[in-house]
Scaffold this motif. Structure first.
Motif, PDB file in Angstrom:
ATOM      1  N   GLU A  13      37.774 -60.103 -12.567  1.00  0.00           N
ATOM      2  CA  GLU A  13      37.459 -60.122 -13.580  1.00  0.00           C
ATOM      3  C   GLU A  13      35.830 -60.412 -13.747  1.00  0.00           C
ATOM      4  O   GLU A  13      35.059 -60.013 -12.421  1.00  0.00           O
ATOM      5  CB  GLU A  13      37.253 -61.579 -13.789  1.00  0.00           C
ATOM      6  N   VAL A  14      35.095 -59.718 -15.115  1.00  0.00           N
ATOM      7  CA  VAL A  14      34.111 -58.613 -14.977  1.00  0.00           C
ATOM      8  C   VAL A  14      33.132 -59.440 -14.761  1.00  0.00           C
ATOM      9  O   VAL A  14      33.197 -60.712 -14.748  1.00  0.00           O
ATOM     10  CB  VAL A  14      34.186 -58.581 -16.762  1.00  0.00           C
ATOM     11  N   GLY A  15      32.263 -59.002 -13.607  1.00  0.00           N
ATOM     12  CA  GLY A  15      31.121 -59.848 -13.101  1.00  0.00           C
ATOM     13  C   GLY A  15      31.717 -60.732 -11.654  1.00  0.00           C
ATOM     14  O   GLY A  15      31.197 -61.150 -11.345  1.00  0.00           O
ATOM     15  N   GLY A  16      33.187 -60.000 -11.024  1.00  0.00           N
ATOM     16  CA  GLY A  16      33.639 -61.363  -9.818  1.00  0.00           C
ATOM     17  C   GLY A  16      33.336 -60.131  -8.950  1.00  0.00           C
ATOM     18  O   GLY A  16      32.736 -58.646  -9.031  1.00  0.00           O
ATOM     19  N   SER A  84      29.159 -57.922  -8.818  1.00  0.00           N
ATOM     20  CA  SER A  84      28.720 -57.863 -10.622  1.00  0.00           C
ATOM     21  C   SER A  84      30.371 -56.198 -11.051  1.00  0.00           C
ATOM     22  O   SER A  84      29.664 -55.610 -11.691  1.00  0.00           O
ATOM     23  CB  SER A  84      27.685 -57.489 -10.504  1.00  0.00           C
ATOM     24  N   LEU A  85      31.088 -56.505 -10.606  1.00  0.00           N
ATOM     25  CA  LEU A  85      31.989 -55.403 -11.302  1.00  0.00           C
ATOM     26  C   LEU A  85      32.302 -55.312 -12.770  1.00  0.00           C
ATOM     27  O   LEU A  85      32.638 -56.654 -13.413  1.00  0.00           O
ATOM     28  CB  LEU A  85      33.612 -56.071 -10.904  1.00  0.00           C
ATOM     29  N   THR A  86      32.418 -54.034 -13.745  1.00  0.00           N
ATOM     30  CA  THR A  86      32.497 -54.538 -14.923  1.00  0.00           C
ATOM     31  C   THR A  86      33.722 -53.592 -14.435  1.00  0.00           C
ATOM     32  O   THR A  86      35.015 -53.070 -13.843  1.00  0.00           O
ATOM     33  CB  THR A  86      31.885 -53.557 -15.589  1.00  0.00           C
ATOM     34  N   THR A 108      43.017 -47.618  -2.267  1.00  0.00           N
ATOM     35  CA  THR A 108      43.585 -48.820  -2.965  1.00  0.00           C
ATOM     36  C   THR A 108      43.337 -48.951  -4.049  1.00  0.00           C
ATOM     37  O   THR A 108      41.953 -48.723  -4.419  1.00  0.00           O
ATOM     38  CB  THR A 108      42.771 -49.947  -1.795  1.00  0.00           C
ATOM     39  N   PRO A 109      44.011 -50.046  -5.066  1.00  0.00           N
ATOM     40  CA  PRO A 109      43.112 -49.949  -6.420  1.00  0.00           C
ATOM     41  C   PRO A 109      42.410 -51.089  -6.543  1.00  0.00           C
ATOM     42  O   PRO A 109      43.195 -51.945  -6.292  1.00  0.00           O
ATOM     43  CB  PRO A 109      44.829 -50.181  -7.052  1.00  0.00           C
ATOM     44  N   VAL A 110      41.928 -50.831  -7.372  1.00  0.00           N
ATOM     45  CA  VAL A 110      40.947 -52.008  -7.989  1.00  0.00           C
ATOM     46  C   VAL A 110      41.633 -52.243  -9.464  1.00  0.00           C
ATOM     47  O   VAL A 110      40.939 -51.234 -10.718  1.00  0.00           O
ATOM     48  CB  VAL A 110      39.467 -51.702  -7.763  1.00  0.00           C
ATOM     49  N   THR A 111      41.333 -53.644  -9.970  1.00  0.00           N
ATOM     50  CA  THR A 111      41.320 -53.300 -11.456  1.00  0.00           C
ATOM     51  C   THR A 111      40.428 -55.000 -12.169  1.00  0.00           C
ATOM     52  O   THR A 111      40.876 -55.649 -11.557  1.00  0.00           O
ATOM     53  CB  THR A 111      43.039 -53.964 -11.992  1.00  0.00           C
ATOM     54  N   VAL A 112      39.804 -54.093 -13.086  1.00  0.00           N
ATOM     55  CA  VAL A 112      39.411 -55.061 -13.311  1.00  0.00           C
ATOM     56  C   VAL A 112      38.933 -55.673 -14.911  1.00  0.00           C
ATOM     57  O   VAL A 112      39.555 -54.497 -15.658  1.00  0.00           O
ATOM     58  CB  VAL A 112      37.386 -54.846 -12.721  1.00  0.00           C
ATOM     59  N   SER A 113      39.906 -56.923 -14.673  1.00  0.00           N
ATOM     60  CA  SER A 113      39.684 -56.593 -16.456  1.00  0.00           C
ATOM     61  C   SER A 113      38.713 -58.347 -16.882  1.00  0.00           C
ATOM     62  O   SER A 113      38.235 -58.958 -16.270  1.00  0.00           O
ATOM     63  CB  SER A 113      41.112 -57.506 -16.502  1.00  0.00           C
ATOM     64  N   SER A 114      38.593 -58.756 -18.129  1.00  0.00           N
ATOM     65  CA  SER A 114      37.787 -59.112 -18.708  1.00  0.00           C
ATOM     66  C   SER A 114      38.469 -61.024 -19.155  1.00  0.00           C
ATOM     67  O   SER A 114      39.834 -60.782 -19.045  1.00  0.00           O
ATOM     68  CB  SER A 114      37.214 -58.672 -19.824  1.00  0.00           C
TER      69      SER A 114
END
Length: 114
Positions: A13-16, A84-86, A108-114
């Protein structure tokens, strides 16, 4: 031939936070530099961070203060601690190393979601 294997990607998640690992097939002290690149959907691959052997880490401006690259020679492993992922950090992350040539991992895939 150097083999690099990334792991640790996934969803956050955002901020993770997430921590990526890159395991090399041989002694990483042989490498002039190791680093991370990323490629977001529809965009070109871009530099994220690098850590030259015996020198200080360098970061692209957008991740400075949030990401930390490190290496453990005993484990032949490089890490990328991402805090602090965005949403803009969503991408496939690639590990790379340089000897007399450049080697890449499979990503390696990274997906950040709100």
């Amino acid at each position: 031939q150097v083999h690099l294997v990334e792991s640790g990607g996934g969803s956050a998640e955002v901020g993770g936070s997430l921590r990526l690992s890159c395991v090399a097939s041989e002694n990483i002290n042989r490498f002039k530099v190791m680093g991370w690149f990323r490629q977001a959907p529809g965009k070109q691959r871009e530099f994220v961070a690098r850590i030259p052997t015996g020198s200080r880490a360098e970061y692209t401006a957008s991740v400075k203060g949030r990401f930390t690259v490190s290496r453990d020679s005993a484990k032949n492993t490089m890490y990328l601690q991402m805090d602090s992922l965005t949403i803009e950090d969503t991408a496939v992350y690639y590990c790379t190393c340089v000897t007399d040539t450049i080697y890449w991992g499979q990503g390696t895939p990274v997906t950040v979601s709100s």
